[in-house]
Design a protein around this motif. Sequence first.
Motif, PDB file in Angstrom:
ATOM      1  N   THR A 104      -7.347   1.556  -8.292  1.00  0.00           N
ATOM      2  CA  THR A 104      -6.824   1.081  -7.014  1.00  0.00           C
ATOM      3  C   THR A 104      -7.873   1.207  -5.920  1.00  0.00           C
ATOM      4  O   THR A 104      -8.082   0.289  -5.121  1.00  0.00           O
ATOM      5  CB  THR A 104      -5.564   1.872  -6.623  1.00  0.00           C
ATOM      6  OG1 THR A 104      -4.611   1.784  -7.677  1.00  0.00           O
ATOM      7  CG2 THR A 104      -4.956   1.340  -5.350  1.00  0.00           C
ATOM      8  N   GLN A 105      -8.574   2.347  -5.901  1.00  0.00           N
ATOM      9  CA  GLN A 105      -9.607   2.530  -4.896  1.00  0.00           C
ATOM     10  C   GLN A 105     -10.766   1.560  -5.102  1.00  0.00           C
ATOM     11  O   GLN A 105     -11.353   1.076  -4.133  1.00  0.00           O
ATOM     12  CB  GLN A 105     -10.112   3.964  -4.914  1.00  0.00           C
ATOM     13  CG  GLN A 105      -9.119   4.932  -4.313  1.00  0.00           C
ATOM     14  CD  GLN A 105      -9.636   6.348  -4.276  1.00  0.00           C
ATOM     15  OE1 GLN A 105     -10.165   6.846  -5.263  1.00  0.00           O
ATOM     16  NE2 GLN A 105      -9.479   6.994  -3.139  1.00  0.00           N
ATOM     17  N   ARG A 142      -5.829  10.350  -0.825  1.00  0.00           N
ATOM     18  CA  ARG A 142      -5.086  11.510  -0.317  1.00  0.00           C
ATOM     19  C   ARG A 142      -3.764  11.683  -1.039  1.00  0.00           C
ATOM     20  O   ARG A 142      -3.335  12.813  -1.303  1.00  0.00           O
ATOM     21  CB  ARG A 142      -4.826  11.345   1.170  1.00  0.00           C
ATOM     22  CG  ARG A 142      -6.028  11.574   2.027  1.00  0.00           C
ATOM     23  CD  ARG A 142      -5.669  11.430   3.480  1.00  0.00           C
ATOM     24  NE  ARG A 142      -6.864  11.550   4.295  1.00  0.00           N
ATOM     25  CZ  ARG A 142      -6.890  11.317   5.598  1.00  0.00           C
ATOM     26  NH1 ARG A 142      -5.783  10.946   6.207  1.00  0.00           N
ATOM     27  NH2 ARG A 142      -7.986  11.444   6.274  1.00  0.00           N
ATOM     28  N   SER A 143      -3.118  10.593  -1.359  1.00  0.00           N
ATOM     29  CA  SER A 143      -1.834  10.656  -2.053  1.00  0.00           C
ATOM     30  C   SER A 143      -2.013  11.276  -3.438  1.00  0.00           C
ATOM     31  O   SER A 143      -1.236  12.141  -3.843  1.00  0.00           O
ATOM     32  CB  SER A 143      -1.254   9.255  -2.166  1.00  0.00           C
ATOM     33  OG  SER A 143      -0.106   9.252  -2.952  1.00  0.00           O
ATOM     34  N   GLN A 161      -5.656   5.707 -10.003  1.00  0.00           N
ATOM     35  CA  GLN A 161      -6.126   5.962  -8.649  1.00  0.00           C
ATOM     36  C   GLN A 161      -7.519   5.369  -8.444  1.00  0.00           C
ATOM     37  O   GLN A 161      -7.784   4.701  -7.447  1.00  0.00           O
ATOM     38  CB  GLN A 161      -6.156   7.456  -8.366  1.00  0.00           C
ATOM     39  CG  GLN A 161      -6.708   7.806  -7.004  1.00  0.00           C
ATOM     40  CD  GLN A 161      -6.845   9.296  -6.802  1.00  0.00           C
ATOM     41  OE1 GLN A 161      -6.292  10.092  -7.551  1.00  0.00           O
ATOM     42  NE2 GLN A 161      -7.587   9.676  -5.791  1.00  0.00           N
ATOM     43  N   CYS A 204       0.819   4.092  -2.888  1.00  0.00           N
ATOM     44  CA  CYS A 204       0.623   5.512  -2.573  1.00  0.00           C
ATOM     45  C   CYS A 204       1.740   6.373  -3.158  1.00  0.00           C
ATOM     46  O   CYS A 204       1.482   7.462  -3.684  1.00  0.00           O
ATOM     47  CB  CYS A 204       0.543   5.718  -1.064  1.00  0.00           C
ATOM     48  SG  CYS A 204      -1.001   5.182  -0.343  1.00  0.00           S
ATOM     49  N   SER A 210      -6.811   2.166   3.610  1.00  0.00           N
ATOM     50  CA  SER A 210      -5.851   2.149   2.508  1.00  0.00           C
ATOM     51  C   SER A 210      -6.412   2.886   1.295  1.00  0.00           C
ATOM     52  O   SER A 210      -5.687   3.621   0.615  1.00  0.00           O
ATOM     53  CB  SER A 210      -5.514   0.716   2.116  1.00  0.00           C
ATOM     54  OG  SER A 210      -4.896   0.057   3.179  1.00  0.00           O
ATOM     55  N   ILE A 231       0.833  -1.203   0.000  1.00  0.00           N
ATOM     56  CA  ILE A 231       0.000   0.000   0.000  1.00  0.00           C
ATOM     57  C   ILE A 231       0.867   1.251   0.000  1.00  0.00           C
ATOM     58  O   ILE A 231       0.568   2.227  -0.708  1.00  0.00           O
ATOM     59  CB  ILE A 231      -0.966  -0.014   1.206  1.00  0.00           C
ATOM     60  CG1 ILE A 231      -1.955  -1.153   1.087  1.00  0.00           C
ATOM     61  CG2 ILE A 231      -1.695   1.307   1.338  1.00  0.00           C
ATOM     62  CD1 ILE A 231      -2.835  -1.101  -0.145  1.00  0.00           C
ATOM     63  N   ALA A 238      -6.040   6.489   1.942  1.00  0.00           N
ATOM     64  CA  ALA A 238      -4.637   6.910   1.794  1.00  0.00           C
ATOM     65  C   ALA A 238      -4.267   7.087   0.329  1.00  0.00           C
ATOM     66  O   ALA A 238      -3.559   8.034  -0.035  1.00  0.00           O
ATOM     67  CB  ALA A 238      -3.715   5.884   2.448  1.00  0.00           C
ATOM     68  N   VAL A 239      -4.750   6.202  -0.532  1.00  0.00           N
ATOM     69  CA  VAL A 239      -4.479   6.325  -1.968  1.00  0.00           C
ATOM     70  C   VAL A 239      -5.123   7.597  -2.503  1.00  0.00           C
ATOM     71  O   VAL A 239      -4.519   8.329  -3.288  1.00  0.00           O
ATOM     72  CB  VAL A 239      -4.977   5.071  -2.724  1.00  0.00           C
ATOM     73  CG1 VAL A 239      -4.961   5.299  -4.219  1.00  0.00           C
ATOM     74  CG2 VAL A 239      -4.123   3.879  -2.363  1.00  0.00           C
ATOM     75  N   GLY A 289       1.124   9.107  -6.011  1.00  0.00           N
ATOM     76  CA  GLY A 289       1.523  10.491  -5.721  1.00  0.00           C
ATOM     77  C   GLY A 289       2.467  11.053  -6.775  1.00  0.00           C
ATOM     78  O   GLY A 289       2.308  12.186  -7.228  1.00  0.00           O
TER      79      GLY A 289
END
Length: 80
Positions: free
Chosen positions: A31-32, A66-67, A28, A10, A60, A6, A63-64, A14
Motif C-alpha cells: 500500500t505504501q 502509523r496504522s 502495508q 488504514c 496517506s 484511505i 497514515a498507513v 491496523g
Amino acid sequence: MMVVGIIAVCIVIGLLAFFVPRLSRHPQNGTQRTLGLGSRAGSKAPGPLGRLLSKPFSSSSRAVGRSGSAGRRARGKMPF
C-alpha cells in the motif's frame, strides 16, 4: 471518495497488524509503495503545484504506516 478509501485501508491494515502482525507487513508495504507512486507522479508537476499534488499521497502513506505500527504495538502490549 479517496479519503474514505484511505480510511478503510488504514482500518484494515491496523486490524491485520493486530491479529496477524507478521503477515501485515507485506500488505502495508504494498500500500505504501502504491501511494509512493502517486506521490512521485504528483511531484512531477512544476513548482508549488507539484508539492500540492503529492501531499495527499505522502500523508496517506504515513497514515498507513502509523496504522500498521500502532496495531503491532498494541498487540505487543497484550498480556497474553
